[in-house]
Design an enzyme around this catalytic site. Structure first.
Site, PDB file in Angstrom:
ATOM      1  N   ARG A  60       0.824  -1.214   0.000  1.00  0.00           N
ATOM      2  CA  ARG A  60       0.000   0.000   0.000  1.00  0.00           C
ATOM      3  C   ARG A  60       0.860   1.266   0.000  1.00  0.00           C
ATOM      4  O   ARG A  60       0.396   2.354  -0.293  1.00  0.00           O
ATOM      5  CB  ARG A  60      -0.972   0.006   1.193  1.00  0.00           C
ATOM      6  CG  ARG A  60      -1.935   1.181   1.151  1.00  0.00           C
ATOM      7  CD  ARG A  60      -3.096   1.193   2.148  1.00  0.00           C
ATOM      8  NE  ARG A  60      -3.017   0.292   3.265  1.00  0.00           N
ATOM      9  CZ  ARG A  60      -2.213   0.445   4.322  1.00  0.00           C
ATOM     10  NH1 ARG A  60      -1.402   1.486   4.391  1.00  0.00           N
ATOM     11  NH2 ARG A  60      -2.236  -0.443   5.296  1.00  0.00           N
ATOM     12  N   TYR A 117     -15.167  19.417 -13.352  1.00  0.00           N
ATOM     13  CA  TYR A 117     -15.600  18.013 -13.363  1.00  0.00           C
ATOM     14  C   TYR A 117     -16.740  17.811 -12.358  1.00  0.00           C
ATOM     15  O   TYR A 117     -16.697  18.330 -11.244  1.00  0.00           O
ATOM     16  CB  TYR A 117     -14.406  17.119 -13.006  1.00  0.00           C
ATOM     17  CG  TYR A 117     -14.720  15.664 -13.140  1.00  0.00           C
ATOM     18  CD1 TYR A 117     -15.089  15.127 -14.372  1.00  0.00           C
ATOM     19  CD2 TYR A 117     -14.657  14.813 -12.040  1.00  0.00           C
ATOM     20  CE1 TYR A 117     -15.399  13.789 -14.496  1.00  0.00           C
ATOM     21  CE2 TYR A 117     -14.954  13.467 -12.165  1.00  0.00           C
ATOM     22  CZ  TYR A 117     -15.331  12.964 -13.390  1.00  0.00           C
ATOM     23  OH  TYR A 117     -15.635  11.636 -13.512  1.00  0.00           O
ATOM     24  N   ASP A 186      -6.100  20.844 -12.543  1.00  0.00           N
ATOM     25  CA  ASP A 186      -6.528  19.567 -13.114  1.00  0.00           C
ATOM     26  C   ASP A 186      -6.104  19.560 -14.585  1.00  0.00           C
ATOM     27  O   ASP A 186      -6.633  20.314 -15.391  1.00  0.00           O
ATOM     28  CB  ASP A 186      -8.047  19.412 -12.979  1.00  0.00           C
ATOM     29  CG  ASP A 186      -8.543  18.041 -13.472  1.00  0.00           C
ATOM     30  OD1 ASP A 186      -7.929  17.487 -14.408  1.00  0.00           O
ATOM     31  OD2 ASP A 186      -9.551  17.553 -12.929  1.00  0.00           O
ATOM     32  N   LYS A 211      -8.093   8.991 -18.847  1.00  0.00           N
ATOM     33  CA  LYS A 211      -8.490   9.595 -20.115  1.00  0.00           C
ATOM     34  C   LYS A 211      -7.330   9.511 -21.112  1.00  0.00           C
ATOM     35  O   LYS A 211      -6.865   8.438 -21.393  1.00  0.00           O
ATOM     36  CB  LYS A 211      -8.952  11.035 -19.869  1.00  0.00           C
ATOM     37  CG  LYS A 211      -9.893  11.196 -18.651  1.00  0.00           C
ATOM     38  CD  LYS A 211     -11.266  10.633 -18.888  1.00  0.00           C
ATOM     39  CE  LYS A 211     -12.126  10.568 -17.633  1.00  0.00           C
ATOM     40  NZ  LYS A 211     -12.326  11.842 -16.929  1.00  0.00           N
TER      41      LYS A 211
HETATM   42  C1  LIG Z   1     -12.563  11.966 -15.568  1.00  0.00           C
HETATM   43  C2  LIG Z   1     -12.091  13.190 -14.896  1.00  0.00           C
HETATM   44  C3  LIG Z   1     -11.767  13.164 -13.542  1.00  0.00           C
HETATM   45  C4  LIG Z   1     -11.944  11.924 -12.691  1.00  0.00           C
HETATM   46  O1  LIG Z   1     -11.063  10.907 -13.062  1.00  0.00           O
HETATM   47  P1  LIG Z   1     -11.356   9.355 -12.742  1.00  0.00           P
HETATM   48  O2  LIG Z   1     -10.116   8.690 -13.242  1.00  0.00           O
HETATM   49  O3  LIG Z   1     -12.594   8.995 -13.507  1.00  0.00           O
HETATM   50  O4  LIG Z   1     -11.545   9.242 -11.276  1.00  0.00           O
HETATM   51  C5  LIG Z   1     -11.295  14.326 -12.972  1.00  0.00           C
HETATM   52  N1  LIG Z   1     -11.169  15.471 -13.670  1.00  0.00           N
HETATM   53  C6  LIG Z   1     -11.482  15.529 -14.981  1.00  0.00           C
HETATM   54  C7  LIG Z   1     -11.308  16.821 -15.707  1.00  0.00           C
HETATM   55  C8  LIG Z   1     -11.963  14.403 -15.625  1.00  0.00           C
HETATM   56  O5  LIG Z   1     -12.281  14.477 -16.908  1.00  0.00           O
END
Ligand SMILES: *Cc1c(COP(=O)(O)O)cnc(C)c1O
Length: 387
Positions: A60, A117, A186, A211
């Site tokens: 972990r 998001y 982000d 993504k």
């Molecule tokens: C998809 C996304 C997230 C969350 O990511 P996960 O891997 O699905 O937890 C956060 N910020 C943005 C801009 C996203 O597109």
């Protein structure tokens, strides 16, 4: 040992993005060893005697497959900066909540975007339940600037998802730092080849690796990259206490996928621009948005701040039924959420109910297909939907 530029294969700060992508995070070459070692599946490691300073003790806390991936992402987010710490997480939300919640204190003021998001909404409620004051403002027009007095953390999402607005990260970061606030960006939509938040002044670059970073729609992953080791320690301790750790297989798949990140993001950005231009010429489509599209409200700032504009195009069709017929009629574009993958996807974003978007709003993620094939498919589906 750590003269990182002397051995065969090590990256130099001058190496370009395509070169970085294929070599990032690879271990020093050893005779008869694979260039990218396979995933290490281990809950614990042999640990004789005093554990102080042991690089690997419990699964972990540390894993060699994460170590390699984290080094790789660090080399993409901050080329030539050995002081950056990157921490991999089980998902983007794991990474986002690690930064926001490890910093949360009663009375602290956090500034969020109000168009970010959609899980920022429950995250906001969680922060407020812990006694944090949360203020929000839109991404466009650097409106978060007005909320910064007394803030301890500014959260930026640029380009925003799904609205594709852009703010001036450098300007906001400078204003936040003047007031003693930390800044997190982000970077999911842009990827490190789209923009480098740490170079623009952010303290944290945070992203979902689910993504475009991993890009094949088969992995959930997140990461936090930051330069200050004390901040990194807080995030690391959060990961350990909450246990939001990536599986070794996911970490390895993501690392393997990084080799094509430059190719993928180049093809996807070119495809997204071609698609956006084609959609803008259609009378049945309104509000086509893409940061790379000349004339887009985000374009001027994006062109100054970003190297590449991402794969997302958004637009609006006249109403929910028209949008549903359009999605149904597509041959090459899957109806799916998420974005950034090699295969194009699209969805009617309003079906989730969380985003402030019209019923006919479509978020399209352009994959690596031939743009001409995609454009032909989108146009035939628009024709079918409008017939
Ligand atoms: C998809 C996304 C997230 C969350 O990511 P996960 O891997 O699905 O937890 C956060 N910020 C943005 C801009 C996203 O597109």
């Amino acid at each position: 040992m750590n003269s990182s530029s002397s051995h065969t294969g090590a990256l130099t700060p001058e190496d370009g993005n395509a070169t970085r992508a294929v070599r990032a995070g690879l271990p020093e070459e050893q005779p008869y060893a694979p260039p990218l070692p396979g995933p290490v599946f281990a809950a614990h490691y042999h640990l004789p005697g005093d554990p102080t300073g042991a690089p690997y003790a419990y699964g972990r806390d540390q894993n060699p497959t994460w170590t390699a991936l984290e080094a790789a992402i660090g080399e993409l987010e901050a080329p030539g900066d050995p002081d950056v710490t990157t921490l991999a997480f089980a998902s983007g939300m794991g990474a986002i909540s690690a930064v926001l919640l490890s910093q949360a204190r009663p009375g602290a003021v956090v500034v969020l975007p109000d168009d970010g998001y959609n899980l920022l909404i429950p995250t906001r409620e969680r922060l407020e339940s812990l006694g944090v004051e949360v203020r929000t403002a839109p991404t466009a027009g650097d409106a978060q600037l007005e909320q910064l007095d007394g803030a301890s953390l500014l959260w930026i999402e640029s380009p925003s998802n799904p609205g594709l607005d852009v703010c001036d990260i450098r300007r906001l970061a400078d204003a936040a730092h003047e007031r003693g606030a930390l800044v997190a960006v982000d970077n999911t939509l842009a990827t490190p080849f789209g923009q480098r938040p740490l170079a623009l002044g952010a303290d944290f670059s945070v992203a979902s690796g689910t993504k475009a970073l991993s890009g094949h729609g088969d992995v959930l992953l997140g990461y936090v990259a930051c330069r200050d080791p004390r901040l990194a320690d807080g995030v690391r301790l959060w990961r350990k206490t909450v246990g939001a750790v990536p599986g070794p297989m996911e970490a390895w798949l993501a690392h393997r996928s990084l080799a094509t990140l430059e190719l993928r993001t180049r093809q996807q950005a070119a495809g997204a621009l071609a698609v956006a231009e084609a959609l803008r010429g259609r009378e049945d489509v309104t509000d086509v948005r893409h940061p790379g599209l000349p004339g887009d409200p985000s374009h001027e700032l994006a062109a100054r701040q970003m190297e590449r504009f991402g794969c997302v195009v958004s637009f609006t069709l006249p109403g929910r039924e028209r949008a549903e017929r359009f999605l149904e009629a597509l041959r090459l574009v899957g109806d799916a959420t998420s974005f950034g993958g090699v295969r194009s996807t699209a969805e009617r974003r309003g079906r989730w109910g969380g985003d402030p978007v019209p019923e006919g709003f479509i978020r399209l993620s352009v994959g690596v297909e031939d743009p001409s094939d995609l454009i032909a498919d989108l146009c035939q589906a628009l024709d079918v939907a409008g017939a």
